[in-house]
Write a protein that holds these residues in place. Structure first.
Motif, mmCIF file in Angstrom:
data_model
loop_
_atom_site.group_PDB
_atom_site.id
_atom_site.type_symbol
_atom_site.label_atom_id
_atom_site.label_comp_id
_atom_site.label_asym_id
_atom_site.label_seq_id
_atom_site.Cartn_x
_atom_site.Cartn_y
_atom_site.Cartn_z
ATOM 1 N N LEU A 169 6.969 -2.137 -14.392
ATOM 2 C CA LEU A 169 6.053 -1.868 -13.290
ATOM 3 C C LEU A 169 4.701 -1.471 -13.880
ATOM 4 C CD1 LEU A 169 5.549 -1.368 -10.220
ATOM 5 C CD2 LEU A 169 6.341 0.973 -10.615
ATOM 6 N N VAL A 170 3.638 -2.158 -13.464
ATOM 7 C CA VAL A 170 2.322 -1.824 -14.001
ATOM 8 C C VAL A 170 1.439 -1.120 -12.984
ATOM 9 C CG1 VAL A 170 2.319 -3.642 -15.737
ATOM 10 C CG2 VAL A 170 1.397 -4.138 -13.488
ATOM 11 N N ALA A 171 1.671 -1.351 -11.691
ATOM 12 C CA ALA A 171 0.834 -0.711 -10.681
ATOM 13 C C ALA A 171 1.599 -0.667 -9.370
ATOM 14 C CB ALA A 171 -0.472 -1.463 -10.491
ATOM 15 N N ALA A 172 1.388 0.393 -8.603
ATOM 16 C CA ALA A 172 2.034 0.534 -7.300
ATOM 17 C C ALA A 172 1.047 1.136 -6.313
ATOM 18 C CB ALA A 172 3.280 1.401 -7.410
ATOM 19 N N ILE A 173 1.269 0.821 -5.045
ATOM 20 C CA ILE A 173 0.392 1.342 -3.999
ATOM 21 C C ILE A 173 1.228 1.683 -2.774
ATOM 22 C CG2 ILE A 173 -0.155 -1.009 -3.174
ATOM 23 C CD1 ILE A 173 -2.979 0.096 -2.495
ATOM 24 N N SER A 174 0.983 2.845 -2.213
ATOM 25 C CA SER A 174 1.708 3.278 -1.023
ATOM 26 C C SER A 174 1.093 2.636 0.225
ATOM 27 C CB SER A 174 1.654 4.795 -0.901
ATOM 28 O OG SER A 174 0.327 5.205 -0.560
ATOM 29 N N ILE A 175 1.744 2.842 1.357
ATOM 30 C CA ILE A 175 1.203 2.328 2.620
ATOM 31 C C ILE A 175 -0.198 2.872 2.847
ATOM 32 C CG2 ILE A 175 1.422 2.415 5.129
ATOM 33 C CD1 ILE A 175 4.434 2.368 4.795
ATOM 34 N N GLY A 176 -0.403 4.116 2.506
ATOM 35 C CA GLY A 176 -1.686 4.768 2.733
ATOM 36 C C GLY A 176 -2.721 4.523 1.670
ATOM 37 N N GLY A 177 -2.354 3.781 0.632
ATOM 38 C CA GLY A 177 -3.332 3.436 -0.392
ATOM 39 C C GLY A 177 -3.329 4.302 -1.627
ATOM 40 N N ILE A 178 -2.354 5.175 -1.763
ATOM 41 C CA ILE A 178 -2.246 5.969 -2.990
ATOM 42 C C ILE A 178 -1.717 5.067 -4.092
ATOM 43 C CG2 ILE A 178 -1.113 7.926 -4.091
ATOM 44 C CD1 ILE A 178 -1.020 9.244 -1.309
ATOM 45 N N ARG A 209 6.522 -11.537 5.503
ATOM 46 C CA ARG A 209 6.585 -10.613 6.629
ATOM 47 C C ARG A 209 5.786 -9.367 6.313
ATOM 48 N NH1 ARG A 209 10.122 -6.267 6.047
ATOM 49 N NH2 ARG A 209 11.844 -6.471 4.573
ATOM 50 N N SER A 210 5.742 -8.473 7.260
ATOM 51 C CA SER A 210 4.882 -7.313 7.196
ATOM 52 C C SER A 210 5.131 -6.449 5.964
ATOM 53 C CB SER A 210 5.092 -6.454 8.447
ATOM 54 O OG SER A 210 4.435 -5.214 8.305
ATOM 55 N N ILE A 211 4.083 -6.276 5.154
ATOM 56 C CA ILE A 211 4.224 -5.376 4.012
ATOM 57 C C ILE A 211 4.138 -3.920 4.465
ATOM 58 C CG2 ILE A 211 3.420 -7.054 2.321
ATOM 59 C CD1 ILE A 211 0.716 -5.580 2.301
ATOM 60 N N PHE A 212 3.614 -3.704 5.647
ATOM 61 C CA PHE A 212 3.604 -2.353 6.191
ATOM 62 C C PHE A 212 5.038 -1.882 6.394
ATOM 63 C CE2 PHE A 212 1.531 1.187 8.190
ATOM 64 C CZ PHE A 212 2.443 1.647 9.123
ATOM 65 N N THR A 215 -6.684 -2.636 -11.013
ATOM 66 C CA THR A 215 -6.779 -1.995 -9.710
ATOM 67 C C THR A 215 -5.896 -2.735 -8.717
ATOM 68 O OG1 THR A 215 -9.072 -1.323 -10.130
ATOM 69 C CG2 THR A 215 -8.310 -1.271 -7.850
ATOM 70 N N ILE A 216 -4.965 -2.010 -8.106
ATOM 71 C CA ILE A 216 -4.100 -2.592 -7.090
ATOM 72 C C ILE A 216 -4.657 -2.251 -5.720
ATOM 73 C CG2 ILE A 216 -2.553 -0.575 -7.048
ATOM 74 C CD1 ILE A 216 -0.218 -2.519 -6.522
ATOM 75 N N SER A 217 -4.557 -3.199 -4.797
ATOM 76 C CA SER A 217 -4.987 -2.963 -3.421
ATOM 77 C C SER A 217 -4.091 -3.761 -2.482
ATOM 78 C CB SER A 217 -6.460 -3.353 -3.233
ATOM 79 O OG SER A 217 -6.661 -4.721 -3.517
ATOM 80 N N ARG A 218 -4.174 -3.455 -1.211
ATOM 81 C CA ARG A 218 -3.353 -4.158 -0.241
ATOM 82 C C ARG A 218 -4.118 -4.366 1.047
ATOM 83 N NH1 ARG A 218 1.805 -0.657 0.547
ATOM 84 N NH2 ARG A 218 2.178 -1.941 2.395
ATOM 85 N N ASP A 219 -3.786 -5.462 1.727
ATOM 86 C CA ASP A 219 -4.328 -5.761 3.047
ATOM 87 C C ASP A 219 -3.138 -5.901 3.975
ATOM 88 O OD1 ASP A 219 -5.379 -6.882 5.370
ATOM 89 O OD2 ASP A 219 -6.895 -8.033 4.289
ATOM 90 N N ASN A 220 -2.799 -4.827 4.674
ATOM 91 C CA ASN A 220 -1.616 -4.840 5.528
ATOM 92 C C ASN A 220 -1.732 -5.877 6.652
ATOM 93 O OD1 ASN A 220 -0.320 -2.788 4.067
ATOM 94 N ND2 ASN A 220 -1.373 -1.199 5.238
ATOM 95 N N ALA A 221 -2.929 -6.099 7.149
ATOM 96 C CA ALA A 221 -3.114 -7.057 8.237
ATOM 97 C C ALA A 221 -2.821 -8.480 7.801
ATOM 98 C CB ALA A 221 -4.544 -6.957 8.773
ATOM 99 N N LYS A 222 -3.067 -8.761 6.515
ATOM 100 C CA LYS A 222 -2.837 -10.112 5.993
ATOM 101 C C LYS A 222 -1.572 -10.197 5.145
ATOM 102 C CE LYS A 222 -7.726 -11.407 6.047
ATOM 103 N NZ LYS A 222 -8.881 -11.914 5.251
ATOM 104 N N ASN A 223 -0.823 -9.096 5.080
ATOM 105 C CA ASN A 223 0.434 -9.088 4.316
ATOM 106 C C ASN A 223 0.225 -9.557 2.878
ATOM 107 O OD1 ASN A 223 1.859 -8.184 6.589
ATOM 108 N ND2 ASN A 223 2.065 -10.287 7.337
ATOM 109 N N MET A 243 4.236 -1.071 -2.389
ATOM 110 C CA MET A 243 4.300 -2.363 -3.074
ATOM 111 C C MET A 243 3.882 -2.175 -4.525
ATOM 112 S SD MET A 243 5.313 -4.625 -0.845
ATOM 113 C CE MET A 243 4.912 -6.151 -1.697
ATOM 114 N N GLY A 244 4.348 -3.077 -5.357
ATOM 115 C CA GLY A 244 4.025 -2.948 -6.770
ATOM 116 C C GLY A 244 3.806 -4.287 -7.438
#
Length: 114
Positions: A47-56, A26-29, A68-76, A34-35
């Motif tokens: 915990l080795v890496a975390a990323i906020s909704i806004g990409g911090i 389901r939506s990670i947004f 490097t951690i990254s996220r694609d909210n559209a693809k969950n 996320m970590g």
């Protein structure tokens, strides 16, 4: 309850790279931060890496500059690009919320060895 499926692990030589993926059911947004976590044999999960909704992003000192951690909210989906891998990075890698509050997936094994 959200399901998390990690993939992309494997055996790599020291100095090599891997890219891990975590697909959420389901939506990670809606989840928020996320970590990526890891657990080595005989050690506690960390915990080795975390990323906020806004990409911090935030990183453990042991991986800073290499992961490097990254996220694609559209693809969950959440990613972890791992470069300059070391034998001490060997562990099972998991994704979860930034607080680790979700059910844990099976993880993906990363083995760094020559």
């Amino acid at each position: 309850q959200v399901q998390l499926v990690e993939s992309g692990g494997g055996l790599v030589q020291p100095g090599g790279s891997l890219r891990l993926s975590c697909a959420a059911s389901r939506s990670i947004f809606s989840i928020g931060a996320m970590g990526w976590y890891r657990q080595a044999p005989g050690k506690e999960r960390e915990l080795v890496a975390a990323i906020s909704i806004g990409g911090i992003t935030n990183y453990a000192s042991s991986v800073k500059g290499r992961f490097t951690i990254s996220r694609d909210n559209a693809k969950n989906t959440v990613f972890l690009q791992m470069n300059s891998l070391k034998p001490e990075d060997t562990a099972v890698y998991y994704c979860n919320s930034g607080s680790g509050s979700l059910s844990w997936g099976q993880g993906t094994q990363v083995t760094v060895s020559s």
